[in-house]
Enzyme design. Structure first.
Site: not given
Ligand code: ATP
Ligand code: MG
Length: 559
Positions: A40, A265, A275
Site C-alpha cells: 500500500e 511476518r 508503519k
Molecule cells: P499496513 O498496516 O499499512 O497494511 P503493511 O506493513 O501490511 O502495513 P503493506 O504495504 O500492506 O504494509 O505490505 C505489503 C506487503 O508486505 C504485504 O503483502 C504484507 O503482507 C508484507 N509485509 C508487511 N510487513 C511485513 C513483515 N513484517 N514481514 C513480512 N511481510 C510483510
C-alpha cells in the site's frame, strides 16, 4: 524455518514451495506460477517488506514464473505518489524486476464497481445507512452473534439505484456504505456483512476526482489478485481470517480463483516495524528522516551501507514460518558482515586520534609501505601507504598504566604498527589538565613488515595513519535504536537508545581515501565496515559505520 539460527543450512525449508510443487504436479494452474508484491503506497518499505519481496520475486525466479508489483491504492487519504516512487526504487535496489507488470488496484475501480453491481443483482450486497459506529455495534463480538442491519432487506432495485447515486456523489461522506450480505451470526467477524464501499469525497493520487466511493481493502484485494490471474497470493498471517471472505467474494462473482497462502511476518529484535511507529519516529524528530541509517526501512539500511546481497541472504536464512516468531537482529548484521567480508576493501583510519611521535625516525622521511587490499580476495592486490615520523593512533590503543593482558601500546611495551615496524613506547606528554596529548616511541628499522630478517614477534598490532598525509573526516557510529529486545509495548518510546548515534568529528583517514564518493563501502581495519554518507562532500567527508567487525551485543552461535 522456525529456527532463526539456521545459517549452517541456508536452504530454507519452505512450506510455500511445497504447495507450489504440488500445484505444478497436479497442473492446477496449467503449471503457471504468478506471485505479486502488493504494497500500500502509504509509507516507505522496511526490512519486513524485504522478506516478502524476496519471497515473492524469489519464487517467481525459481519457478520460471512472474511476479507483479501491485500498488494496493484503495485509500485516497493516506496515499501519495512519493511513496510509489520510493517503493519502486527499493524493490529495484533489492535486485528485482517487475518488467511491465506494474499494476494499481485503482486501475480496477471500474471492474470492481461492476462486480459489486453483480453482487447486488444476486441479492448478495446491499446499501446500508448505518453509521460506522452503528455498524460496529451491530457487528457483535467473538462470543456474541451480530445483529442484522435494518437496511439489509432493501430490494435489488433500490440497492442498484442507491449504489449508483452513491457513485454520482449524491450523498455525504459516511452516510451510506455498500455491504456484502453474508452472515451476521458467523463466528468469523469478517463474514458479518462486511463493508465493501465507503463514501469519501477525496482526491486520489491516480484517479483524481473520478470517484467518491472507494473499495475497502478486503473487497479490492482478492479481486485484484483474480484480475491479474495470480496463482499463489502470499500474505502475512493476519489475513488468514480474511481468506473465507475473499473466497466468498470470488465464488459469488464466479471468477478465476487464486490460492492465498499465509506466512508469519518478520519481527526483528530491537526494532519497531509498524508503519505508524516508523512515521512517529520521523515526525517527532526522534530520527533524521525515513532514511536515517538507524531506521529499519530499506532506504535507511541502504544509507547505513547494507548491500542488497546481504538482505537477500538474510531473507534466505530466515526462511518462512507458519507461526509468529522473533528474529535476532544480530542475524541481519551477521549476514551483512559475511557479504562485506568478501567484498569490502580494507583501509586504515583512526577515529579518536592520539599523536604518536617516533623519536628515532628521520624527520623529513616518508616511506611508502605495502598494504593488502583484501586478504579474502588476493586478486584485489595491494596499495602503498605513506609512513612518517608523526602518526595518529587510536586513543584506545595506548594506556599509560596498562591493565593486565593489555597488549597494545604502553610505556616500555612493544607493539607492531600494521604493515610497518615494531615500536616501543617511551614517554607521555600531558597538557596542564593532565590529559595525554602525545606519546613518544622508538622504532626498530629491522622489523619492517615483509622484510625477511624481521622475525621478531610481539603480541599486539595496532593501526595508524601518517599525520601529515592524513585526511579529515566525520564518522558516525550507529547503534541499535532500542535498548530492549521487544519494543512493541505501548511505552515503546521509553526504550529508545539515547546512544544510538555518536558523531566523531576529528577522524583521520589514510590518503588512499581522498576520492571517496557517497555509497562507497569499505572496512577500516580493526574497526568495522563503513559506508560514505549521501551528505558527504569532497571538503567534508562523512562516513557511516555500517556494522562492527563482531557482534558487540549478543553472541551468534557459529556452526
Ligand atoms: P499496513 O498496516 O499499512 O497494511 P503493511 O506493513 O501490511 O502495513 P503493506 O504495504 O500492506 O504494509 O505490505 C505489503 C506487503 O508486505 C504485504 O503483502 C504484507 O503482507 C508484507 N509485509 C508487511 N510487513 C511485513 C513483515 N513484517 N514481514 C513480512 N511481510 C510483510
Ligand atoms: Mg497491509
Amino acid at each position: 524455518m522456525e529456527n532463526n539460527k539456521s545459517h549452517e543450512n541456508p536452504k530454507p525449508s519452505n512450506f510455500i514451495r511445497e504447495i507450489i510443487d504440488d500445484d505444478i504436479s497436479t497442473n492446477k494452474y496449467g503449471g503457471r506460477v504468478n506471485t505479486r508484491f502488493p504494497p500500500e503506497p502509504n509509507g516507505h518499505l522496511h526490512i519486513g517488506h524485504a522478506k516478502s519481496i524476496c519471497l515473492n520475486f524469489g519464487i517467481a525466479r525459481d519457478y520460471n514464473g512472474l511476479c507483479n508489483l501491485r500498488f494496493d491504492d484503495t485509500n485516497p487519504t493516506k496515499e501519495e505518489m512519493e511513496y510509489v516512487e520510493s517503493i519502486k526504487e527499493d524493490v529495484r535496489w533489492l535486485g528485482f524486476d517487475w518488467e511491465d507488470r506494474e499494476y494499481y488496484a485503482s486501475d480496477y475501480f471500474e471492474q470492481l464497481y461492476e462486480y459489486a453491481v453483480q453482487l447486488i443483482n444476486k441479492g448478495k450486497a446491499f446499501v446500508c445507512d448505518l453509521s460506522a459506529d452503528e455498524i460496529r455495534k451491530y457487528r457483535g463480538t467473538l462470543t456474541q452473534s451480530g445483529k442484522e442491519s435494518p437496511f439489509r432487506n432493501r430490494t435489488i432495485e433500490e440497492n442498484l439505484d442507491l449504489f449508483e447515486r452513491m457513485r454520482k456523489g449524491e450523498f455525504p461522506d459516511g452516510s451510506k456504505t455498500l455491504r456484502a450480505k453474508v452472515d451476521m451470526s458467523s463466528p468469523n467477524l469478517n463474514m458479518r456483512d462486511p463493508v465493501m464501499y465507503r463514501i469519501l469525497h477525496e482526491t486520489h493520487h491516480r484517479t483524481g476526482d473520478a470517484w467518491c466511493i472507494y473499495p475497502m481493502y478486503d473487497w479490492a484485494h482478492g479481486q485484484s489478485d483474480s484480475i491479474e490471474r495470480i496463482t499463489h497470493s502470499i500474505c502475512t498471517l493476519e489475513f488468514e481470517d480474511h481468506r473465507p471472505l475473499y473466497d466468498w467474494f470470488i465464488d459469488e462473482i464466479g471468477i478465476y480463483h487464486p490460492q492465498q497462502i499465509e506466512f508469519a511476518r518478520l519481527n526483528l529484535s530491537y526494532t519497531v516495524m509498524s508503519k505508524r511507529r516508523l512515521l512517529q519516529l520521523v515526525e517527532e524528530g526522534l530520527v533524521d528522516g525515513w532514511d536515517d541509517p538507524r531506521m529499519p526501512t530499506i532506504s535507511g539500511l541502504r544509507r547505513r551501507g547494507y548491500s542488497p546481497e546481504s538482505i537477500r541472504y538474510f531473507a534466505e536464512r530466515i526462511g518462512v514460518a507458519k507461526r509468529e516468531n522473533m528474529i535476532d537482529v544480530a542475524l541481519l548484521e551477521d549476514s551483512l558482515r559475511e557479504d562485506l567480508n568478501k567484498r569490502a576493501p580494507r583501509f586504515m583510519a583512526v577515529l579518536r586520534p592520539l599523536k604518536l611521535i617516533i623519536d628515532n625516525y628521520p624527520d623529513a622521511q616518508t616511506e611508502e609501505l605495502e598494504a593488502v587490499n583484501n586478504p579474502e580476495d588476493p586478486a584485489k592486490g595491494s596499495r602503498k601507504i605513506p609512513f612518517s615520523k608523526v602518526l595518529y593512533i587510536e586513543q584506545d590503543d595506548f594506556r599509560e598504566n596498562p591493565p593486565p593482558k593489555y597488549f597494545r601500546l604502553s610505556p616500555g611495551n612493544e607493539v607492531r604498527l600494521r604493515y610497518a615496524y615494531i615500536i616501543k613506547g617511551t614517554e607521555v606528554i600531558k597538557n596542564s589538565s593532565g590529559n595525554i596529548v602525545e606519546v613518544h616511541c622508538t622504532y626498530d628499522p629491522a622489523t619492517r613488515s615483509g622484510l625477511s630478517q624481521s622475525q621478531k614477534k610481539v603480541k599486539g598490532t595496532i593501526h595508524w595513519v601518517s599525520a601529515e598525509h592524513s585526511i579529515d573526516a566525520e564518522v558516525r557510529l550507529y547503534d541499535r535504536l532500542f535498548t530492549i529486545e521487544d519494543p512493541s509495548g505501548d511505552n515503546w518510546k521509553e526504550f529508545i537508545n539515547p546512544n544510538s548515534l555518536e558523531k566523531l568529528t576529528n577522524c583521520k583517514l589514510e590518503p588512499s581515501l581522498a576520492n571517496i564518493k557517497a555509497k562507497d563501502r569499505f572496512q577500516f581495519e580493526r574497526l568495522g565496515y563503513f559506508c560514505v554518507d549521501y551528505d558527504s562532500t569532497e571538503s567534508k567527508k562523512i562516513i557511516n559505520r555500517t556494522v562492527t567487525l563482531r557482534d558487540t551485543w549478543a553472541k551468534i552461535e557459529k556452526a
